[in-house]
Scaffold this motif. Structure first.
Motif, short mmCIF file in Angstrom:
data_model
loop_
_atom_site.label_atom_id
_atom_site.label_comp_id
_atom_site.label_asym_id
_atom_site.label_seq_id
_atom_site.Cartn_x
_atom_site.Cartn_y
_atom_site.Cartn_z
N TRP A 103 47.22 -0.61 -25.86
CA TRP A 103 45.77 -0.46 -25.94
C TRP A 103 45.27 0.24 -24.68
N TYR A 104 44.63 1.40 -24.87
CA TYR A 104 44.16 2.22 -23.75
C TYR A 104 42.65 2.16 -23.54
N PHE A 105 41.91 1.40 -24.35
CA PHE A 105 40.47 1.61 -24.46
C PHE A 105 39.61 0.49 -23.91
N GLY A 106 40.18 -0.48 -23.25
CA GLY A 106 39.39 -1.50 -22.57
C GLY A 106 38.96 -2.65 -23.48
N LEU A 107 38.43 -3.69 -22.84
CA LEU A 107 38.05 -4.90 -23.55
C LEU A 107 36.85 -4.68 -24.46
N VAL A 108 35.86 -3.89 -23.99
CA VAL A 108 34.64 -3.69 -24.79
C VAL A 108 34.98 -3.03 -26.11
N TYR A 109 35.78 -1.98 -26.07
CA TYR A 109 36.11 -1.29 -27.32
C TYR A 109 37.10 -2.11 -28.14
N CYS A 110 37.89 -2.95 -27.49
CA CYS A 110 38.76 -3.86 -28.24
C CYS A 110 37.92 -4.78 -29.12
N ARG A 111 36.85 -5.33 -28.56
CA ARG A 111 35.97 -6.18 -29.35
C ARG A 111 35.26 -5.39 -30.45
N PHE A 112 34.80 -4.20 -30.11
CA PHE A 112 34.15 -3.37 -31.12
C PHE A 112 35.12 -2.99 -32.24
N GLN A 113 36.36 -2.70 -31.86
CA GLN A 113 37.36 -2.30 -32.83
C GLN A 113 37.69 -3.41 -33.82
N ASN A 114 37.66 -4.64 -33.36
CA ASN A 114 37.91 -5.76 -34.25
C ASN A 114 36.67 -6.20 -35.01
N PHE A 115 35.51 -5.82 -34.50
CA PHE A 115 34.24 -6.29 -35.06
C PHE A 115 33.66 -5.34 -36.10
N PHE A 116 33.54 -4.05 -35.75
CA PHE A 116 32.77 -3.13 -36.59
C PHE A 116 33.39 -2.85 -37.95
N PRO A 117 34.71 -2.66 -38.07
CA PRO A 117 35.24 -2.34 -39.40
C PRO A 117 34.95 -3.40 -40.46
N ILE A 118 34.97 -4.67 -40.08
CA ILE A 118 34.62 -5.70 -41.06
C ILE A 118 33.18 -5.52 -41.53
N ALA A 119 32.27 -5.28 -40.58
CA ALA A 119 30.87 -5.07 -40.95
C ALA A 119 30.71 -3.83 -41.83
N ALA A 120 31.42 -2.75 -41.50
CA ALA A 120 31.30 -1.51 -42.26
C ALA A 120 31.84 -1.68 -43.68
N VAL A 121 32.99 -2.33 -43.82
CA VAL A 121 33.56 -2.54 -45.15
C VAL A 121 32.67 -3.48 -45.97
N PHE A 122 32.13 -4.51 -45.33
CA PHE A 122 31.20 -5.41 -46.02
C PHE A 122 29.98 -4.64 -46.52
N ALA A 123 29.40 -3.79 -45.66
CA ALA A 123 28.23 -3.00 -46.07
C ALA A 123 28.59 -2.04 -47.20
N SER A 124 29.78 -1.48 -47.17
CA SER A 124 30.20 -0.54 -48.21
C SER A 124 30.35 -1.23 -49.55
N ILE A 125 31.12 -2.31 -49.58
CA ILE A 125 31.42 -2.95 -50.85
C ILE A 125 30.18 -3.61 -51.45
N TYR A 126 29.29 -4.13 -50.61
CA TYR A 126 28.10 -4.77 -51.16
C TYR A 126 27.00 -3.75 -51.49
N SER A 127 27.05 -2.58 -50.93
CA SER A 127 26.18 -1.50 -51.41
C SER A 127 26.60 -1.09 -52.81
N MET A 128 27.90 -1.01 -53.06
CA MET A 128 28.39 -0.72 -54.40
C MET A 128 28.04 -1.84 -55.37
N SER A 129 28.09 -3.08 -54.90
CA SER A 129 27.70 -4.21 -55.75
C SER A 129 26.22 -4.15 -56.09
N ALA A 130 25.38 -3.77 -55.12
CA ALA A 130 23.94 -3.65 -55.37
C ALA A 130 23.67 -2.55 -56.39
#
Length: 430
Positions: A103-130
């Motif tokens: 991992w070359y990108f530091g703690l802040v991006y480590c947290r973002f990397q683990n956090f944002f994709p779940i939110a993005a996939v959730f927004a995608s799949i539930y937009s399709m559900s809507a």
């Protein structure tokens, strides 16, 4: 690195903090030859380029053209934003971490990397559900009022709020640590004797991000599909009815393709991580690195297919893509009126609405003026005709003649009614 789950589930090249001795002894046992890294880099670069350009173009098509801002397209806009963001900010980082195992990108991006994709996939799949539920209400219950623009934006905001809430544990427990000369980004889940927090979270995420929304969309589109395709178009039906039914079929067909594509792309990924929770030894095989890179590529590639599907199956999006890339020599020149929804029938209808509106305004003005006028003033301004009737001296007397003719008034009312009906149904097709 895994964009959705704990990195301890990733094959053994991203060791956990407890594997310090093994890491020192064996080092990085998953080093790949250069030619293989180059091939994977090309494959992942294609995802980033196609997904970012395609989804940004979809956002422009919807935002820059007022007539494209329908309920369905607002959810498509949210879907495009989530996919473009994930492909831009996470896909490349995932690939670099999976290939170099550091991992070359530091703690802040480590947290973002683990956090944002779940939110993005959730927004995608539930937009399709809507969208699926909106199509269901519009087709199965057409008399009920549909969501307004404001209500649609509120639903999108609620989707993102729930997405961020679901992803927060991965942000909170993310950590970086140097082990055996390499820095690793991992999720340090708390340990309790009562329950396995990590396993409960992973199973819950898989259900909420994949199985539950797919079940809802499958049921909705099954009912909608049976309604739209179960019976043939009657031979004596009007052209307007045929156009509406065909347009609804096209929209539903496009969304079914989008949902099926998402389901196929993410099925191996979710299956792998669910199996890994119950059979952790499976990730220790050397060939699992290539397998993981393959299923991660397939999952990430879901972000680039939707713009292609819109362009192939929707005339208005196709016109928008032609307009956006009209400078490219390989793109044929398209009709910009198609993007603005200005078909010949639409223009005729708009002209009819405009003319009818002007006629009704003139009629209303003359009738109210006649009702409110003083009789003495009418005598002064008019003249007596045969039988003592007062005849207006105004040059536009034909407006009064229209109101005195019952058939003409009925015709105008019918025109307004038909035009309003067509315009309302036309706007709900998207």
């Amino acid at each position: 690195m895994d964009p959705l789950f704990n990195t301890s589930a990733v094959p053994n090249w991203t060791a956990s903090p407890n594997d310090t001795d093994n890491d020192k002894e064996y080092g990085n046992q998953f080093v790949q030859p250069v030619w293989r890294i180059v091939l994977w880099a090309i494959a992942y670069s294609c995802i980033v380029i196609v997904s970012t350009v395609g989804n940004v173009t979809v956002i422009w098509i919807i935002m820059a053209h007022k007539r494209m801002r329908t309920v369905t397209n607002y959810f498509l806009l949210n879907l495009a934003f989530a996919e473009a963001s994930m492909s831009t900010f996470n896909t490349v980082i995932n690939f670099v971490y999976a290939v170099h195992n550091e991992w070359y990108f530091g703690l802040v991006y480590c947290r973002f990397q683990n956090f944002f994709p779940i939110a993005a996939v959730f927004a995608s799949i539930y937009s399709m559900s809507a969208i699926a539920l909106d199509r269901y209400m519009a087709i199965i219950h057409p008399l009920q009022q549909r969501m307004s623009s404001t209500e649609t934006k509120v639903v999108v905001a609620v989707i993102w709020a729930l997405a961020l809430l679901l992803a927060f544990p991965q942000y909170y427990y993310s950590n970086t640590e140097k082990i055996g000369g390499r820095i690793l980004c991992y999720i340090d889940w708390p340990e309790y004797k009562v329950c396995n927090v990590e396993k409960m979270y992973q199973v819950s995420v898989a259900i909420l991000l994949y199985f539950l929304p797919l079940l809802v969309m499958g049921c909705a589109y099954l009912v909608v599909g049976l309604t739209l395709w179960a019976s043939e178009i009657p031979g004596d039906s009007s052209d307007r009815y045929r156009e509406q039914l065909i347009a609804k079929r096209k929209v539903v067909k496009m969304m079914i393709v989008v949902v099926c594509t998402f389901a196929v792309c993410w099925l191996p990924y979710h299956t792998y991580f669910l199996l890994n929770q119950f059979f952790p030894d499976m990730s220790q095989k050397p060939f699992m690195q290539q397998f993981y890179l393959a299923i991660m590529w397939l999952a990430m590639s879901s972000t680039m297919y939707n713009p292609i599907i819109y362009c192939c199956l929707n005339d208005r999006f196709r016109a928008g893509f032609k307009q956006a890339f009209h400078c490219c020599p390989c793109v044929p020149e398209g009709s910009y009126e198609g993007l603005e929804l200005k078909s010949t029938r639409y223009l005729q209808t708009q002209t009819s609405v405009y003319k009818t509106s002007r006629m009704e305004t003139t009629i209303s003005t003359v009738v109210h003026a006649g009702d409110d006028a003083d009789p003495t003033k009418i005598k002064n301004k008019g003249r007596l005709g045969p039988g003592g009737a007062v005849v207006s001296a105004r040059p536009h007397g034909s407006s009064l003649d229209l109101t005195s003719n019952g058939s003409s008034s009925q015709s105008v009312s019918k025109t307004v009614s038909e035009t309003s009906s067509f315009y309302s149904s036309y706007n709900t097709q998207e």
